[in-house]
Enzyme design. Sequence first.
Site, mmCIF file in Angstrom:
data_model
loop_
_atom_site.group_PDB
_atom_site.id
_atom_site.type_symbol
_atom_site.label_atom_id
_atom_site.label_comp_id
_atom_site.label_asym_id
_atom_site.label_seq_id
_atom_site.Cartn_x
_atom_site.Cartn_y
_atom_site.Cartn_z
ATOM 1 N N LYS A 124 -3.762 -0.929 -2.377
ATOM 2 C CA LYS A 124 -3.663 -1.766 -1.491
ATOM 3 C C LYS A 124 -4.913 -2.479 -0.994
ATOM 4 O O LYS A 124 -5.820 -1.791 -1.051
ATOM 5 C CB LYS A 124 -3.076 -1.277 0.264
ATOM 6 N N HIS A 127 -7.193 -3.697 4.495
ATOM 7 C CA HIS A 127 -6.728 -4.344 5.564
ATOM 8 C C HIS A 127 -7.492 -4.515 6.742
ATOM 9 O O HIS A 127 -8.351 -3.427 6.947
ATOM 10 C CB HIS A 127 -5.283 -4.180 5.747
ATOM 11 N N HIS A 130 -9.065 -1.198 8.594
ATOM 12 C CA HIS A 130 -9.927 -0.347 7.914
ATOM 13 C C HIS A 130 -11.569 -0.951 8.475
ATOM 14 O O HIS A 130 -12.217 -0.459 8.493
ATOM 15 C CB HIS A 130 -9.942 -0.220 6.579
HETATM 16 N N1 ARG Z 1 -6.564 6.782 4.365
HETATM 17 C C1 ARG Z 1 -6.519 7.008 5.431
HETATM 18 C C2 ARG Z 1 -5.717 5.827 6.162
HETATM 19 O O1 ARG Z 1 -5.992 4.506 5.786
HETATM 20 C C3 ARG Z 1 -7.704 7.287 6.705
HETATM 21 C C4 ARG Z 1 -8.416 8.667 5.898
HETATM 22 C C5 ARG Z 1 -9.080 9.204 7.107
HETATM 23 N N2 ARG Z 1 -10.107 10.320 6.604
HETATM 24 C C6 ARG Z 1 -9.655 11.676 6.674
HETATM 25 N N3 ARG Z 1 -10.258 12.285 6.249
HETATM 26 N N4 ARG Z 1 -8.328 11.684 6.821
HETATM 27 O O2 ARG Z 1 -4.995 5.895 7.271
#
Ligand code: ARG
Length: 569
Positions: A124, A127, A130
């Site tokens: 993806k 977006h 983030h």
């Molecule tokens: N990839 C996840 C998302 O976009 C966020 C990850 C955040 N970091 C973690 N260690 N869980 O929702």
Amino acid sequence: MQLFAEPLRAAIAAKFGVEPDAIRLEAPRDDKQGDLALPCFLLAKQLKKAPPALAAELASALAGAVADVTAFATGPYVNFRIARPALARAVFAEIAEQGARYGGSSEGSGRKVVIDFSSPNIAKPMHVGHIRSTILGASLMRIFRHLGYTAVGINHIGDWGAQFGGLVVAIRRWRSEVDLEHDPVRGLLELYQRSKAAVEADPKFREESVAAYRELESGAEGEVRETWRWVTQVSLRGFDATYRRLGIGHDFVRGESFYEQLLEPTVARIQAAGVTEISEGALIVDLTGVDKGLKETPCLLRQTNGTTLYATRDLAALFQRFEEFEFERCLYVVGSEQRLHFRQLKAVLKRMAIEWEPRAEHVDFGLLLGPGRVKLASRKGAVLVLDDLIDEVVEEARRIIGEKNPDLADAASVAEAVGIGALVFNDLKRERIKDVVFDKAEILSFEGETGPYLQYTHARLASILRKAEANGEGGAEPDFAVLEGSGSILMRLARLPDVVRGAAARCEPSEISNYLLALCRELNSWYAENRVLGETPRTTAARVALIRASKSVLGNGLGLLGITPLEAM
Ligand code: ARG
């Protein structure tokens, strides 16, 4: 205000025969109460005196104890006022000597903070959800480094999970139907969305995608793993372009898949702690005993079909990070919609009686919304891509700058810096837990509480200094007596180190934002009232010194937020 606070604390401590560290000096709430205040409640208790009486006694005893500092009592406080010329001299000297380092320290030396930030998902485009993590996390990295910490930035890319089974199947079936050549990131998004729909609607597709994910998790080489690897590479390349544009980097890009080999040992370790149980075929940790709020929501470690979960991978990552870095803090810069997830992780550590559990912190934040507080979406109604959002703001910045200053040299790079500055400041100007509203016109205003307002103030200071230089002004021996009425700016400049320290302690870059806004407001009214150039040489020199120090402080503060200080705009 270490400069004057230290000798003062020493003088007070000597009077009572206590350690200087036991003496706390505060910033008074009101300028009229001087520059520093000593609350007398504690000392009065120890000495069995009434606080106001002790304050009065101390004020007269401390008169003249430190050069250029007068003392007076206000109720239970002793207030100290630093003579303006001495304050100016000391503050300007400190700022000049430390330069780009001013506001920082070495208190973090030998101490490690892990910062997990940005962490988008592959297949993806990044977006707007983030963007907040990216901007907040990058600012925290700079703040901790400024204080001498070893800040380890980790990008915990979402590159593992059942959804990639579906994506692999979608690529297998439909790759010829989308453009994976020219714009692979968008092509992948399309397939990803199609795969999600197909998993819901088509049992055969679902079966195939579960099998594909199981194959991926098995570690076997073959078509599934190759496709997944290709998706990862394409996506990372796309993210990198955005990071470069924002001037951001991580020390480690470690997707969830990085912890693949550690999943089994992690599950085994949790089992060995005796905190797991089987519930409806799944392996779970019941969390009721450590957190009553999690009664209905145990932590799931392994699904009935044998696959692991987001939480399993996060636990593996957390243990691995502690082993590798022995962090003092491990910060997760992730939106507040994942509050339950991080609460569960911490509860699992608590159940395992891991003593460093408090070091893992969820640095949560609110949403990014459009004007009218609606969800931000692209014009076509699809996912709003971060790069497109940046383009849009930069384009508008270019238009405004072209109107205001058509002759500006290097207008394109100024527009890029102003656009990004606007976006970044908008994200960092309020407490992070509050939602952020993205309104292009508002965030680009040169007069509001905006990034461009701060950049514009910086450019104005730069322009005054350029003129002084061109006129050969400002080189005389400064007469700091003319800064008598400028005490609040001087004290503000002196406080940057405290502000940076507070921002790090609370993971709150907005404390720096608010400080810079207040400084700029003060400066803007200051130079409306105080002419800098063309005064007597000694007056001009003092005022130029104030401008120079302010520019340096503003520049350092902007840098910590991730905003480019501009010399002209
Ligand atoms: N990839 C996840 C998302 O976009 C966020 C990850 C955040 N970091 C973690 N260690 N869980 O929702």
